[in-house]
Scaffold this active site. Structure first.
Site, short mmCIF file in Angstrom:
data_model
loop_
_atom_site.label_atom_id
_atom_site.label_comp_id
_atom_site.label_asym_id
_atom_site.label_seq_id
_atom_site.Cartn_x
_atom_site.Cartn_y
_atom_site.Cartn_z
N GLU A 120 0.82 -1.17 -0.01
CA GLU A 120 -0.23 0.07 -0.04
C GLU A 120 0.88 1.10 0.08
O GLU A 120 1.87 1.49 0.93
CB GLU A 120 -0.89 -0.02 1.30
CG GLU A 120 -1.58 -1.39 1.70
CD GLU A 120 -2.40 -2.00 0.55
OE1 GLU A 120 -2.94 -1.20 -0.51
OE2 GLU A 120 -2.41 -3.32 0.37
N CYS A 143 -1.88 9.27 2.58
CA CYS A 143 -1.67 8.75 0.98
C CYS A 143 -2.83 9.30 0.14
O CYS A 143 -2.34 9.50 -0.99
CB CYS A 143 -1.73 7.12 1.37
SG CYS A 143 -3.35 6.53 1.99
P1 NAD Z 1 8.49 4.71 4.57
O1 NAD Z 1 8.41 3.88 3.24
O2 NAD Z 1 9.39 5.55 4.63
O3 NAD Z 1 8.27 3.52 5.77
C1 NAD Z 1 7.45 2.62 5.68
C2 NAD Z 1 7.77 1.27 6.74
O4 NAD Z 1 8.81 0.60 5.94
C3 NAD Z 1 8.55 1.74 8.23
O5 NAD Z 1 8.20 0.86 8.90
C4 NAD Z 1 10.03 1.78 7.61
O6 NAD Z 1 11.12 1.28 8.65
C5 NAD Z 1 9.98 0.58 6.70
N1 NAD Z 1 11.30 0.54 5.94
C6 NAD Z 1 11.82 1.54 5.25
N2 NAD Z 1 12.88 1.19 4.42
C7 NAD Z 1 12.63 -0.20 4.27
C8 NAD Z 1 13.17 -1.11 3.67
N3 NAD Z 1 14.38 -0.92 2.49
N4 NAD Z 1 12.97 -2.17 3.58
C9 NAD Z 1 12.07 -2.64 4.35
N5 NAD Z 1 11.25 -1.92 5.09
C10 NAD Z 1 11.62 -0.61 5.18
O7 NAD Z 1 6.78 5.24 4.65
P2 NAD Z 1 6.54 6.57 5.82
O8 NAD Z 1 7.30 7.65 5.53
O9 NAD Z 1 6.57 6.00 7.45
O10 NAD Z 1 4.82 6.66 5.38
C11 NAD Z 1 4.43 7.60 4.52
C12 NAD Z 1 4.16 7.00 3.16
O11 NAD Z 1 3.35 6.05 3.32
C13 NAD Z 1 3.73 8.00 2.30
O12 NAD Z 1 4.27 7.76 0.96
C14 NAD Z 1 2.14 7.56 2.19
O13 NAD Z 1 1.55 7.83 0.87
C15 NAD Z 1 2.39 5.99 2.19
N6 NAD Z 1 1.08 5.60 2.78
C16 NAD Z 1 0.26 4.80 2.02
C17 NAD Z 1 -0.94 4.30 2.58
C18 NAD Z 1 -2.07 3.46 1.58
O14 NAD Z 1 -2.81 2.97 2.40
N7 NAD Z 1 -1.84 3.14 0.46
C19 NAD Z 1 -1.45 4.78 3.67
C20 NAD Z 1 -0.74 5.71 4.64
C21 NAD Z 1 0.35 6.04 4.05
#
Ligand code: NAD
Length: 485
Positions: free
Chosen positions: A246, A280
């Site tokens: 997501e 998001c």
């Molecule tokens: P992020 O991608 O920075 O982090 C999300 C998670 O992934 C965290 O737990 C992080 O520690 C982990 N992570 C980071 N790098 C990783 C890697 N290389 N491998 C595995 N795990 C890793 O996202 P964020 O900044 O916490 O959240 C905001 C983002 O989430 C925005 O882009 C937003 O649009 C998206 N989002 C999407 C939805 C949806 O339902 N589609 C909902 C909410 C937020």
């Protein structure tokens, strides 16, 4: 105060003392709210693997009863959880309260959705006996959470995964471990074993280690497209692992002919600036008919000027809080300046009153004249405006992105909405409604860079279990009717 002190413990079971602390700070003040060591991956996965057979063997009714008890525990902790979310990610308290309500409501929705989408079905046939369709859990699922809805969004994976008979390892965002800790405590207080749903604190490094771990059967991820792509790449040769992604969006909101411009402006402002644009589904691009442009922009700007930006517990309550941290505020400021210096025209400047804190004012910039608009998700309160002359142009502009999460049409005729619905590429397509605020009772996911066709929300049940088809007869019966000597 005692509960808050309990949030930051020095050493937790399953933590790796050699690694640097994970520290979570309040965006609104910079104060530390939580500190702890990252988890020890092998230990966490081993516990989960040992717990899985027992959990999967429990009758479905028991698992459902336990998640209902979880909802009761969340009710008891609602105030603590909401206040922690508000402090830890900076959203206004009223909004954190709404997030906690979503956590509670998720339980009944997930029970309904499990029954409707993955329950047992039997097709009787005189010749073939019974053809049964039943679902099995995958095993050990890792939930990787984002910071912006640190309880509700991970929970949207966790509840359906548990109901289906998976065990869960939840790695909250490194920016929101305190909220994650309270969430998981509620599961344990409900009587779900600590090995069945585990909190595993860590950052990207721990996320990567879980993705690569042999003992993990699937990754349920909510976060940015870049991270989602990295996970997808890492698991490209592992079709045996279930992966639900997501991700973000560069979401359009199109405003077309309407006598209700004030309402249209309110829908635009809500879509662009709720949660300081850190949703998001937030509208990033306002696409507006040239004939409405002047009148609409007066209304949008006037309303945006009235939005209160403040700390979560301020009185009067703010509309929006700060963005998550100073690095995010720096990045958004740079992006705004980039748009400005490449043909953008500011309608409302991005203002950061105090350079040491990440409070940003809502910003609006007309990027119609820009030759090359970057197709990136600016995860904050920046709305780009693009003027178009005809409806086909509006749809083309809405689709001018590799993302495809949410899209709204405001105004227009039913025929225009039909055209919009048919041609716009997104997993959520709304009419006269904001791009934000998706329903729990509906699927929630996007196409393109926004997801991998495994929507969450009501459809999360689909990726938490796999279907098994079984032809079944009480006694063996000879079947070869032709072709014998
Ligand atoms: P992020 O991608 O920075 O982090 C999300 C998670 O992934 C965290 O737990 C992080 O520690 C982990 N992570 C980071 N790098 C990783 C890697 N290389 N491998 C595995 N795990 C890793 O996202 P964020 O900044 O916490 O959240 C905001 C983002 O989430 C925005 O882009 C937003 O649009 C998206 N989002 C999407 C939805 C949806 O339902 N589609 C909902 C909410 C937020």
């Amino acid at each position: 105060a005692t509960q808050e002190a309990a949030l930051s413990s020095e050493r937790r079971p399953g933590t790796d003392v050699s690694k640097a602390d994970i520290i979570s700070c309040e965006p609104a003040t910079g104060a530390e709210i939580w500190r702890g060591k990252p988890c020890e991956i092998n230990e966490v996965v081993t516990r989960a693997r040992q717990a899985w057979p027992g959990w999967a063997a429990q009758p479905l009714a028991n698992r459902m009863e336990l998640v209902r008890r979880f909802a009761n525990e969340v009710r008891k902790e609602a105030d603590t959880l909401a206040r922690t979310i508000a402090r830890e990610v900076g959203k206004p308290l009223w909004e954190a309260n709404a997030e906690v309500e979503s956590v509670i409501n998720k339980v009944e929705v997930s029970i309904r959705s499990y029954a409707e989408r993955t329950s047992q079905r039997k097709l009787d046939s005189a010749l073939q006996g019974t053809m049964a369709v039943r679902h099995k859990p995958h095993g050990v699922l890792v939930v990787l959470g984002p910071f912006n809805y640190p309880a509700h969004l991970p929970n949207s994976h966790i509840i359906p995964a548990l109901i289906a008979g998976n065990v869960v390892i939840f790695k909250p965002s490194e920016k929101a471990p305190a909220s994650g800790e309270i969430l998981i405590r509620c599961f344990h207080r409900a009587g779900i074993a600590s090995s069945v749903v585990q909190l595993a604190v860590g950052g990207p490094e721990e996320g990567q280690a879980f993705v690569a771990h042999e003992g993990v059967d699937g990754i349920l991820f909510t976060g940015s497209a870049n991270t989602g792509l990295a996970i997808n790449r890492r698991l490209a040769t592992r079709p045996d692992k279930v992966v639900a992604l997501e991700m973000g969006g560069n979401n359009p909101i199109v405003v077309w002919d309407t006598p209700k411009l004030t309402d249209a402006a309110a829908i635009v402002v809500q879509s662009a600036f709720a949660t300081a644009g850190q949703r998001c589904t937030a509208a990033r691009r306002l696409i507006v008919r040239d004939t409405l442009y002047d009148a609409l922009m007066v209304e949008v700007k006037a309303l945006a000027d009235r939005l209160i930006v403040g700390a979560p517990f301020d009185d009067p309550a703010p509309f929006m809080g700060p963005v998550i941290d100073n690095a995010a505020a720096d990045g958004l400021t740079e992006s705004f300046l980039y748009l400005l210096s490449n043909g953008g025209r500011a309608i409302k400047h991005l203002v950061r009153p105090d350079e040491s804190l990440p409070f940003l004012s809502p910003a609006i910039i007309d990027t119609t004249a820009m030759a090359d608009r970057p197709d990136v998700e600016l995860f904050g309160p920046i709305l780009q405006v693009i003027k178009v002359g005809d409806f086909d142009g509006a749809i083309a502009e809405a689709n001018n992105t590799r993302f495809g999460l949410a899209a709204s049409l405001v105004g227009g005729t039913p025929q225009e909405y039909n055209r919009f619905w048919a041609n716009v590429r997104a997993g959520i397509v709304n009419w006269n409604r904001p791009t934000t605020g998706p329903s729990h009772a509906a699927p929630m996911g996007g196409i393109g860079l926004s997801g991998n066709h495994r929507p969450t929300g009501y459809y999360a049940a689909d990726y938490c279990a796999y279907p098994v088809a079984s032809g079944e007869m009480e006694q063996p019966r000879a079947m070869i009717g032709v072709g014998l000597k």
